[in-house]
Design an enzyme around this catalytic site. Structure first.
Site, short mmCIF file in Angstrom:
data_model
loop_
_atom_site.label_atom_id
_atom_site.label_comp_id
_atom_site.label_asym_id
_atom_site.label_seq_id
_atom_site.Cartn_x
_atom_site.Cartn_y
_atom_site.Cartn_z
N GLY A 11 3.52 12.85 3.80
CA GLY A 11 2.15 12.59 4.17
C GLY A 11 1.82 13.88 4.85
N ARG A 72 5.83 13.68 -2.68
CA ARG A 72 7.06 12.72 -2.49
C ARG A 72 8.14 13.03 -3.68
NH1 ARG A 72 5.50 10.22 2.06
NH2 ARG A 72 3.24 9.55 2.09
N ASP A 103 10.08 12.23 8.98
CA ASP A 103 11.15 11.89 9.12
C ASP A 103 11.99 11.77 7.83
OD1 ASP A 103 9.89 9.46 8.27
OD2 ASP A 103 11.49 8.31 8.89
N THR A 126 2.92 14.93 11.20
CA THR A 126 2.95 13.55 10.63
C THR A 126 1.95 12.95 11.52
OG1 THR A 126 3.64 11.27 10.40
CG2 THR A 126 5.11 12.86 11.82
N ASP A 128 1.78 9.99 12.41
CA ASP A 128 2.25 8.82 13.05
C ASP A 128 2.93 8.96 14.44
OD1 ASP A 128 1.55 7.03 10.93
OD2 ASP A 128 3.57 7.57 9.70
N ASP A 130 5.83 9.27 15.50
CA ASP A 130 7.19 8.56 15.37
C ASP A 130 8.32 9.46 15.32
OD1 ASP A 130 6.62 9.59 12.56
OD2 ASP A 130 7.31 7.40 11.95
N ARG A 163 -19.85 -10.37 17.30
CA ARG A 163 -18.75 -10.83 16.44
C ARG A 163 -17.45 -10.24 16.99
NH1 ARG A 163 -22.01 -9.05 11.10
NH2 ARG A 163 -22.98 -11.26 10.68
N ARG A 172 2.95 2.02 10.24
CA ARG A 172 3.68 0.73 9.79
C ARG A 172 4.92 0.19 10.51
NH1 ARG A 172 2.50 2.31 4.26
NH2 ARG A 172 3.75 4.05 4.33
P1 ATP Z 1 5.41 10.66 6.93
O1 ATP Z 1 6.28 10.08 7.78
O2 ATP Z 1 4.06 11.42 7.29
O3 ATP Z 1 4.95 10.15 5.51
P2 ATP Z 1 7.69 11.93 5.54
O4 ATP Z 1 8.24 13.37 5.64
O5 ATP Z 1 8.53 10.74 6.29
O6 ATP Z 1 6.36 12.18 6.04
P3 ATP Z 1 8.55 10.85 3.08
O7 ATP Z 1 7.90 10.44 1.82
O8 ATP Z 1 9.31 9.85 3.56
O9 ATP Z 1 7.56 11.51 3.99
O10 ATP Z 1 9.83 12.14 2.84
C1 ATP Z 1 9.30 13.31 2.02
C2 ATP Z 1 10.18 13.64 1.13
O11 ATP Z 1 11.49 13.86 1.58
C3 ATP Z 1 10.51 12.46 -0.26
O12 ATP Z 1 9.61 12.27 -1.30
C4 ATP Z 1 11.73 12.84 -0.66
O13 ATP Z 1 11.88 13.79 -1.48
C5 ATP Z 1 12.56 13.39 0.78
N1 ATP Z 1 13.47 12.45 1.36
C6 ATP Z 1 12.96 11.38 2.04
N2 ATP Z 1 14.11 10.65 2.53
C7 ATP Z 1 15.35 11.42 2.18
C8 ATP Z 1 16.63 11.22 1.99
N3 ATP Z 1 17.18 10.21 2.85
N4 ATP Z 1 17.54 12.02 1.42
C9 ATP Z 1 17.10 13.12 0.68
N5 ATP Z 1 15.75 13.34 0.71
C10 ATP Z 1 14.85 12.49 1.27
#
Ligand code: ATP
Length: 322
Positions: A11, A72, A103, A126, A128, A130, A163, A172
């Site tokens: 994100g 993603r 994460d 991020t 969040d 988190d 209200r 989430r």
């Molecule tokens: P946000 O929490 O802000 O949405 P994020 O980094 O957690 O950000 P994700 O969409 O969960 O966003 O992860 C980004 C990309 O990282 C995914 O589209 C995927 O390509 C890769 N990724 C996520 N989890 C894994 C995993 N367990 N193994 C390999 N690649 C991963």
């Protein structure tokens, strides 16, 4: 290291651009070439690389989103996808990576290092908040302030119409945004994933507020606080105690906008520290800020360990809502 790649993933979050700028400028100042990888892991697999000089990152510190784009990538979840990404990295002569994301991004980074021995450091980007190992993630402060601005406006109309307003904010799995927005916005109730708050409690709180002479109430709900979100929660509470209610889901407006000063300073600090850490030979860690100091946390801990919400803040919000 002579050449380092930087990318944003998952994100988008306000302040990611400020972090990219810091990485590029710190590395350039230390005579390391920088390659920008477009669209996160998707662009890594497709070899969408662009050389970045200090001038290329001019005039972006104040911009939301990410100039490198983000994506993603399902392909990166497979060993074959990661092998292709590693091939592209090697072909471009990139010796290390700075990953800016949440994460999921770090989980992917851990695998890329394990399978292909590519040194990677993480920067927490991020909204969040988190991630374990940093008091704040880049983008959180901006998201809170954006949501707060919306709540202040809704409060005007809530008071005029007597209200109860249910405002759903992002989160989430974690209630950091809801907690800070709720406290700063003077919410009567804050519903978080970490603290179960059912319709009975909300109905009772509204009844008590009315009995005290409050003509309107603001209930802040994290999207993951109740199955079905704020709308379902409000309807269930109305079954127990009838009241005039409205729901506002803030949604994606929380992601955009110019980063706050806090997020720009944090992004600048962590971006530069990430570059410095990687060049000094340390990898597999996330750069964070803990009690004002730069802190290094293994990427595995950053994603596996749970950062608790501040219970004192939660209790305080309850007391001040009296
Ligand atoms: P946000 O929490 O802000 O949405 P994020 O980094 O957690 O950000 P994700 O969409 O969960 O966003 O992860 C980004 C990309 O990282 C995914 O589209 C995927 O390509 C890769 N990724 C996520 N989890 C894994 C995993 N367990 N193994 C390999 N690649 C991963």
């Amino acid at each position: 290291m002579k050449k380092i790649g930087v990318f944003t993933s998952g994100g988008d979050a306000p302040g990611m651009n400020a972090a990219v700028r810091a990485v590029v400028r710190w590395l350039s100042a230390n005579e390391v070439e920088v390659v920008g990888i477009k669209r996160g892991y998707a662009g890594m697999i497709d070899g969408e690389f662009v050389a970045l000089t200090p001038r290329d990152v001019a005039n972006i510190i104040q911009r939301g989103g990410t100039i490198l784009r983000t994506a993603r990538s399902k392909a990166f979840m497979t060993p074959e996808g990661r092998a292709e990404a590693a091939k592209q990295i090697a072909k471009a002569g990139i010796e290390g990576l700075v990953a800016i994301g949440g994460d999921g991004t770090f989980r992917g980074a851990i695998k890329l290092t394990q399978e292909h021995r590519i040194p990677i450091v993480g920067v927490p980007g991020t909204i969040d908040n988190d991630l374990y190992g940093t008091d704040f993630t880049i983008g959180f402060d901006t998201a809170v302030n954006t949501a707060l601005d919306a709540i202040d406006r809704i409060r005007d109309t809530a008071a005029s119409h007597e209200r109860v307003f249910f405002i759903e904010v992002m989160g989430r799995h974690a209630g950091f945004i809801a907690l800070n927005v709720g406290l700063a916005g003077g919410a009567e109730v804050i519903a978080l994933p970490e603290v179960p708050t059912g319709p009975d409690e909300i109905a009772e709180q509204i009844r008590v507020s009315e009995a005290k002479g409050k003509s309107s109430s603001i209930i802040v709900v994290a999207e993951g606080a109740y199955p079905g979100g704020a709308d379902t929660l409000m309807r269930a509470a109305q079954e127990i105690y009838p009241f005039e209610g409205r729901v506002t889901v803030l949604g994606h407006i929380q992601r955009g906008g110019s980063p706050t000063a806090h997020d720009r300073v944090l992004a600048s600090r962590l971006g530069a520290a990430a570059a410095e850490t990687l060049v000094a030979g340390t990898s597999g860690v996330m750069l964070g800020e803990v009690e004002g100091e730069i802190a290094l946390t293994p990427l595995a801990d950053a994603v596996e360990k749970r950062k608790p919400i501040n219970r004192d803040l939660y209790e305080l919000a309850g007391v001040l809502a009296e």
